[in-house]
Write a protein that holds these residues in place. Sequence first.
Motif, PDB file in Angstrom:
ATOM      1  N   LEU A  72      13.099  29.331  52.375  1.00  0.00           N
ATOM      2  CA  LEU A  72      12.468  28.221  52.507  1.00  0.00           C
ATOM      3  C   LEU A  72      11.719  28.362  54.056  1.00  0.00           C
ATOM      4  O   LEU A  72      10.527  28.023  54.324  1.00  0.00           O
ATOM      5  N   GLY A  73      12.446  28.915  55.141  1.00  0.00           N
ATOM      6  CA  GLY A  73      11.962  28.949  56.238  1.00  0.00           C
ATOM      7  C   GLY A  73      11.107  30.147  56.518  1.00  0.00           C
ATOM      8  O   GLY A  73       9.808  29.725  57.079  1.00  0.00           O
ATOM      9  N   LEU A  74      11.218  31.186  55.779  1.00  0.00           N
ATOM     10  CA  LEU A  74       9.974  32.090  55.728  1.00  0.00           C
ATOM     11  C   LEU A  74       8.692  31.922  55.032  1.00  0.00           C
ATOM     12  O   LEU A  74       7.816  32.283  55.832  1.00  0.00           O
ATOM     13  N   THR A  75       8.906  30.917  54.134  1.00  0.00           N
ATOM     14  CA  THR A  75       7.733  30.614  53.593  1.00  0.00           C
ATOM     15  C   THR A  75       6.987  29.571  54.098  1.00  0.00           C
ATOM     16  O   THR A  75       5.775  29.850  54.048  1.00  0.00           O
ATOM     17  N   GLU A  76       7.841  28.796  54.925  1.00  0.00           N
ATOM     18  CA  GLU A  76       7.003  27.996  55.787  1.00  0.00           C
ATOM     19  C   GLU A  76       6.294  28.764  57.168  1.00  0.00           C
ATOM     20  O   GLU A  76       5.089  28.419  57.307  1.00  0.00           O
ATOM     21  N   LEU A  77       6.885  29.644  57.429  1.00  0.00           N
ATOM     22  CA  LEU A  77       6.337  30.383  58.671  1.00  0.00           C
ATOM     23  C   LEU A  77       5.156  31.099  58.191  1.00  0.00           C
ATOM     24  O   LEU A  77       4.342  31.279  58.874  1.00  0.00           O
TER      25      LEU A  77
END
Length: 100
Positions: A72-77
């Motif tokens: 989720l964090g990488l997707t957001e970044l």
Amino acid sequence: MSEDVVRAAEAFARGEVEYDETAQVELPPTADTERMVMRGVRLPVDLDQRVRAAADKAGVKPSTLIREWIELGLTELENDRSVSLSALRRAIAHATQAVH
């Protein structure tokens, strides 16, 4: 160790089990899951306890939850929209629980 393994080791030590290197062995089928890489991450004890509690609440292993949070964090970044539905549902459920 399980009792079965201990009993088998003891039987082998007593010479009650024969080992045949020429025996034909059928290997299990290849796993259909994605290959995983082991990463060591150091967490403070209190953070680890929070992760474990969140994983218990979500009904998954801590490693699964951590993987989903990283995804989720990488997707957001990356400003990407593709993320697994289960990860998204768990993130929403976790955010909802944090509010209450």
